[in-house]
Each structure stands twice: as structure tokens, then as C-alpha cells.
Design a protein around this motif. Structure first.
Motif, PDB file in Angstrom:
ATOM      1  N   HIS A 186      27.646  -1.080  -5.660  1.00  0.00           N
ATOM      2  CA  HIS A 186      26.600  -2.058  -5.977  1.00  0.00           C
ATOM      3  C   HIS A 186      27.072  -3.478  -5.663  1.00  0.00           C
ATOM      4  CE1 HIS A 186      24.523   1.228  -7.719  1.00  0.00           C
ATOM      5  NE2 HIS A 186      25.434   1.399  -8.647  1.00  0.00           N
ATOM      6  N   ASN A 187      28.320  -3.760  -6.025  1.00  0.00           N
ATOM      7  CA  ASN A 187      28.856  -5.091  -5.722  1.00  0.00           C
ATOM      8  C   ASN A 187      29.031  -5.295  -4.226  1.00  0.00           C
ATOM      9  OD1 ASN A 187      28.902  -5.816  -8.379  1.00  0.00           O
ATOM     10  ND2 ASN A 187      31.049  -5.269  -8.682  1.00  0.00           N
TER      11      ASN A 187
ATOM     12  N   SER B 223      11.887  -6.752  -6.485  1.00  0.00           N
ATOM     13  CA  SER B 223      11.934  -7.519  -5.246  1.00  0.00           C
ATOM     14  C   SER B 223      13.199  -7.143  -4.463  1.00  0.00           C
ATOM     15  CB  SER B 223      11.946  -9.009  -5.543  1.00  0.00           C
ATOM     16  OG  SER B 223      13.159  -9.368  -6.151  1.00  0.00           O
ATOM     17  N   PHE B 224      13.199  -7.453  -3.173  1.00  0.00           N
ATOM     18  CA  PHE B 224      14.383  -7.176  -2.369  1.00  0.00           C
ATOM     19  C   PHE B 224      15.543  -8.060  -2.808  1.00  0.00           C
ATOM     20  CE2 PHE B 224      16.986  -6.876   1.491  1.00  0.00           C
ATOM     21  CZ  PHE B 224      17.003  -5.505   1.636  1.00  0.00           C
ATOM     22  N   ALA B 225      15.213  -9.256  -3.283  1.00  0.00           N
ATOM     23  CA  ALA B 225      16.257 -10.150  -3.793  1.00  0.00           C
ATOM     24  C   ALA B 225      16.944  -9.526  -5.009  1.00  0.00           C
ATOM     25  CB  ALA B 225      15.660 -11.510  -4.156  1.00  0.00           C
ATOM     26  N   GLU B 226      16.140  -8.867  -5.865  1.00  0.00           N
ATOM     27  CA  GLU B 226      16.714  -8.212  -7.038  1.00  0.00           C
ATOM     28  C   GLU B 226      17.595  -7.040  -6.607  1.00  0.00           C
ATOM     29  OE1 GLU B 226      13.810  -7.237  -9.970  1.00  0.00           O
ATOM     30  OE2 GLU B 226      15.289  -6.415 -11.338  1.00  0.00           O
TER      31      GLU B 226
ATOM     32  N   ILE C 227      21.543  -6.491  -7.745  1.00  0.00           N
ATOM     33  CA  ILE C 227      22.110  -5.388  -8.527  1.00  0.00           C
ATOM     34  C   ILE C 227      22.579  -4.220  -7.667  1.00  0.00           C
ATOM     35  CG2 ILE C 227      20.789  -5.984 -10.569  1.00  0.00           C
ATOM     36  CD1 ILE C 227      18.953  -3.626  -9.967  1.00  0.00           C
ATOM     37  N   GLY C 228      22.151  -4.167  -6.409  1.00  0.00           N
ATOM     38  CA  GLY C 228      22.657  -3.145  -5.498  1.00  0.00           C
ATOM     39  C   GLY C 228      22.023  -1.783  -5.609  1.00  0.00           C
TER      40      GLY C 228
ATOM     41  N   LEU D 134      20.042  -3.568   7.233  1.00  0.00           N
ATOM     42  CA  LEU D 134      21.240  -3.520   6.402  1.00  0.00           C
ATOM     43  C   LEU D 134      22.190  -2.423   6.882  1.00  0.00           C
ATOM     44  CD1 LEU D 134      22.779  -4.414   3.860  1.00  0.00           C
ATOM     45  CD2 LEU D 134      21.441  -2.740   2.588  1.00  0.00           C
ATOM     46  N   LEU D 135      21.643  -1.218   7.144  1.00  0.00           N
ATOM     47  CA  LEU D 135      22.484  -0.114   7.592  1.00  0.00           C
ATOM     48  C   LEU D 135      23.107  -0.402   8.948  1.00  0.00           C
ATOM     49  CD1 LEU D 135      20.330   2.911   6.421  1.00  0.00           C
ATOM     50  CD2 LEU D 135      22.491   2.110   5.461  1.00  0.00           C
TER      51      LEU D 135
END
Length: 175
Positions: free
Chosen positions: A49-50, A80-83, A87-88, A106-107
Motif C-alpha cells: 500500500h505504501n 476517488s483515485f486520489a484516495e 491508502i493504496g 500505473l501498471l
């Protein structure tokens, strides 16, 4: 082995630390490990997650943000994508569909591709390689037909049939 801290319970946690080249090992029971903070995985700085959150944070790599992190929300859970970046992890299964395009980016950034191309198990490897080759040949066959290269298309068709027969033999031969 008994816990090296309390000496009463069975040790189930092995802690190894290497500080300034000096290695120390400690065998603890679960209770003593918790008391010493050795089982506090919620604050693990190396968690997945980090890792995701670090990749998504634009402030870490100024000017290199490939993924816009604000704006859209999941229609199902309102995450949201920001959230997600903070938190991951996603809030629900619909988030994968809602943020599909961003996940591809991202991938590709993490793996270099949005498709997993890991090792092939040795036991089933032959069948998988044949199926991959058949797929490649089918794509090549479509291109040959589109270009009206019918002799080439016939060769490819025959090669595909041969590989399909081998694949059926491999499937029947392996178990």
C-alpha cells in the motif's frame, strides 16, 4: 524454543536486525513481539500500500506525475483515485472498472506492461508456448488475408493446424 524475552511461551517470531554490519537475532513469542512493536504491520514502511501510494504521489517526483490523481470517483463506493493513491487499495470491485485506464498507466509504469508475462510453469510450459505460437500465427494469418497473400495464408493455416494437433497431444500427455 522459548521466547528470549519472557522465557515462558514458545517463540514464533524471528527478528533479525543488521545494524552497522552487526547482525542480531531475537526469537520472541507473539505477545512479546507485539509489546516490542515487532508485529506492527499496519505501519510497515515497505508495504504494498505504501509502495503504491508513493508511486502515485506527485510531490515525490515533481514534474514526473504520469497519473492525474484528482477528479473521478467510483460511482459505487464514491472512492476517488486520489484516495486510492493515499491508502493504496480500492473501496470496491467496481473501482477496477471505474479507474481502468489509470490502472493501465500505473501498471505500465511499475511493470513496463499492463499484461503479466512472468515465468511459465515447466510442467505446462510446452502447451502454453504452443498456444501462444498459435495465437501469433492467427494474427499473422489475418494480416496475410487482409493483404490477399493467399499462399502465405495457406501456409499459416497448415502450421496452425499442426500446432493445434500437437497441443491436443500435449494436453492429453500431461496431467
Amino acid at each position: 524454543m522459548l521466547c528470549q524475552n519472557c522465557g515462558e511461551r514458545t517463540a514464533s517470531v524471528h527478528v533479525t536486525r543488521i545494524i552497522n554490519g552487526e547482525k542480531t537475532e531475537l526469537y520472541l513469542c507473539e505477545q512479546c513481539a507485539r509489546e516490542k512493536g515487532e508485529l506492527d504491520f499496519a505501519t510497515d514502511p515497505f508495504s504494498f500500500h505504501n509502495l503504491l501510494a508513493g508511486i502515485l504521489k506527485p510531490e515525490i517526483h515533481p514534474g514526473r506525475s504520469f497519473i492525474q490523481t484528482d477528479g473521478d470517483q467510483c460511482k459505487n463506493c464514491q472512492m476517488s483515485f486520489a484516495e486510492f493513491g493515499r491508502i493504496g487499495r480500492f473501496g470496491c470491485s467496481e473501482c477496477y472498472n471505474e479507474f481502468d485506464f489509470r490502472l493501465d498507466q500505473l501498471l505500465r509504469r511499475i511493470h513496463g506492461s499492463a499484461r503479466h508475462t512472468g515465468k511459465i510453469p515447466e510442467r505446462k510450459g510446452k502447451t502454453i508456448l504452443i498456444k501462444k505460437k498459435i495465437k501469433e500465427l492467427r494474427n499473422e494469418l489475418e494480416r496475410a488475408v487482409a493483404k490477399e497473400e493467399f499462399e502465405r495464408a495457406a501456409e499459416l493455416r497448415d502450421r496452425i493446424r499442426e500446432l493445434e494437433r500437437r497441443s491436443m497431444f500435449q494436453d492429453g500427455g500431461e496431467g
